[in-house]
Write a protein that holds these residues in place. Sequence first.
Motif, PDB file in Angstrom:
ATOM      1  N   ALA A 370       0.824  -1.214   0.000  1.00 31.65           N
ATOM      2  CA  ALA A 370       0.000   0.000   0.000  1.00 31.65           C
ATOM      3  C   ALA A 370       0.855   1.259   0.000  1.00 31.65           C
ATOM      4  O   ALA A 370       0.522   2.257  -0.643  1.00 31.65           O
ATOM      5  CB  ALA A 370      -0.930  -0.002   1.211  1.00 31.65           C
ATOM      6  N   SER A 371       1.989   1.224   0.703  1.00 33.01           N
ATOM      7  CA  SER A 371       2.863   2.399   0.829  1.00 33.01           C
ATOM      8  C   SER A 371       3.807   2.566  -0.355  1.00 33.01           C
ATOM      9  O   SER A 371       4.473   3.599  -0.465  1.00 33.01           O
ATOM     10  CB  SER A 371       3.698   2.282   2.114  1.00 33.01           C
ATOM     11  N   PHE A 372       3.846   1.567  -1.217  1.00 31.03           N
ATOM     12  CA  PHE A 372       4.839   1.535  -2.300  1.00 31.03           C
ATOM     13  C   PHE A 372       4.790   2.771  -3.194  1.00 31.03           C
ATOM     14  O   PHE A 372       5.825   3.297  -3.614  1.00 31.03           O
ATOM     15  CB  PHE A 372       4.629   0.263  -3.121  1.00 31.03           C
ATOM     16  N   ALA A 373       3.581   3.258  -3.488  1.00 37.80           N
ATOM     17  CA  ALA A 373       3.452   4.418  -4.386  1.00 37.80           C
ATOM     18  C   ALA A 373       4.170   5.645  -3.857  1.00 37.80           C
ATOM     19  O   ALA A 373       4.532   6.549  -4.627  1.00 37.80           O
ATOM     20  CB  ALA A 373       1.981   4.742  -4.615  1.00 37.80           C
ATOM     21  N   ALA A 374       4.419   5.692  -2.543  1.00 36.23           N
ATOM     22  CA  ALA A 374       5.060   6.862  -1.936  1.00 36.23           C
ATOM     23  C   ALA A 374       6.527   7.012  -2.330  1.00 36.23           C
ATOM     24  O   ALA A 374       7.131   8.046  -2.039  1.00 36.23           O
ATOM     25  CB  ALA A 374       4.935   6.796  -0.416  1.00 36.23           C
ATOM     26  N   VAL A 375       7.115   6.003  -2.982  1.00 37.35           N
ATOM     27  CA  VAL A 375       8.509   6.141  -3.440  1.00 37.35           C
ATOM     28  C   VAL A 375       8.591   7.049  -4.664  1.00 37.35           C
ATOM     29  O   VAL A 375       9.674   7.250  -5.214  1.00 37.35           O
ATOM     30  CB  VAL A 375       9.149   4.765  -3.764  1.00 37.35           C
ATOM     31  N   SER A 376       7.461   7.606  -5.081  1.00 37.92           N
ATOM     32  CA  SER A 376       7.420   8.413  -6.315  1.00 37.92           C
ATOM     33  C   SER A 376       7.398   9.915  -6.072  1.00 37.92           C
ATOM     34  O   SER A 376       6.974  10.677  -6.945  1.00 37.92           O
ATOM     35  CB  SER A 376       6.186   8.020  -7.141  1.00 37.92           C
ATOM     36  N   ALA A 377       7.870  10.362  -4.914  1.00 38.03           N
ATOM     37  CA  ALA A 377       7.840  11.797  -4.598  1.00 38.03           C
ATOM     38  C   ALA A 377       9.022  12.546  -5.210  1.00 38.03           C
ATOM     39  O   ALA A 377       9.640  13.392  -4.561  1.00 38.03           O
ATOM     40  CB  ALA A 377       7.803  11.991  -3.086  1.00 38.03           C
ATOM     41  N   LEU A 378       9.324  12.254  -6.458  1.00 38.31           N
ATOM     42  CA  LEU A 378      10.456  12.889  -7.137  1.00 38.31           C
ATOM     43  C   LEU A 378      10.135  14.312  -7.581  1.00 38.31           C
ATOM     44  O   LEU A 378      11.012  15.039  -8.053  1.00 38.31           O
ATOM     45  CB  LEU A 378      10.872  12.065  -8.361  1.00 38.31           C
TER      46      LEU A 378
END
Length: 434
Positions: A370-378
């Motif tokens: 669920a938290s995986f998408a948060a690695v996209s804060a580029l």
Amino acid sequence: MLGLEIVVVLGAIFLGARMGGIGIGYAGGIGVLILCLFFGLEPGSIPIDVILIIMSVIAAIAAMQVAGGLDYMVKIAENILRKNPKHITYLAPAVTYFMTLLAGTGHTAYSTLPVIAEVAKEQGIRPSRPLGIAVVASQIAITASPISAAVVFLSGILEPLGVGYIQLLAVCIPTTFVACMITAFVSNFLGKDLKDDSVYQERLKKGLVKLRGKSDIEIKKGAKLSVLIFILTIFSVVTYATLISKKVAIITDPSLPRNAAIMVFMLACATIISLACKVDTSKIISASTFKSGMSACVCVLGVAWLGTTFVGAHLGEIKDFASTLLNQYPWMLAVALFFASMLLYSQGATTKALMPAALALGVDPVTAVASFAAVSALFVLPTYPTLLAAVEMDDTGSTRIGKLVFNHPFMIPGVLAISLSVFFGFILGGIILS
């Protein structure tokens, strides 16, 4: 000493951010050097698989680009956008999302950004609205792409915990896409209308705003074939990964593991495209996607190595501090990944640096997925290449970076899209993974 080490890590990252581009990888290496020589830390693990997967995928994409395949995809995207120009704010992120999903890299968005800006101007729509969410969508889609290094790495460490490759994609693809589409709706209300924007009116009076019209892209003879070969390769990768997964286990004890399979499938794809489409392979290393991809490899090498060196040296302290916090507030993992990716500038590097440590702390698979998408804060620091390209493409001045640095048109769409992705991830992940 811990405080000084944190200063070194943050200092290296900020130095790299100031240098821009490949500089973040260079500065990461400096950080590792200082931590090892002056603080006595053991070098962390190098994300070799992540780097090799990026290289292999980029090799195939670059071959497809030289064959004219990317131009063909951009032509299709332009036709879609121009047939429904009033819905540009929805179609733009959909196009960049699926191009990234297909290619496994957000760098494919470069070629569509000028089209998005032009179509928006022609309709009198503030270009920052579709451009903002389009750039964000191209970044978030990395966490849903079957061939992205971040997805492949995460699926590898989750499989022993009972989460298969297809299950991961079944959660990530719908949650991230729906989140981007909801954010696109909100984006329609961000910023002043173009006709009311003083910066636009001033640029219009000075003759700095021009309408270029439909682009005239010449499609090469082998362009369609190269795209077909690439799509069939992705289908083959997903099929093979499914067959060898523990959940399906049609192929047991495979001689070719998933990571190696993706690499050889992509290299084989590049070979077939080069032969079937008569590609001059000497031009591949000059392709824009090849240069961007190889730059990304150096960035991942530097920042991920820096991250694993620091985290590995203090895993015990991190466990003591974070285990209780994450048990009480699982969503805090998403917050940690968000701020880490903001600094590490890579979904693959962030996943490699933090996800193994999170799982070692006892974080359950549902929370991790669920938290995986948060690695996209580029998008937070306005120095990422696709973000800068969007600013450059918009001659109306609506897509601009504010004086406070963080007040740019990518911030609200980015934070909202990631928040919604995580929220939906907990819901859908709880259903599929439980």
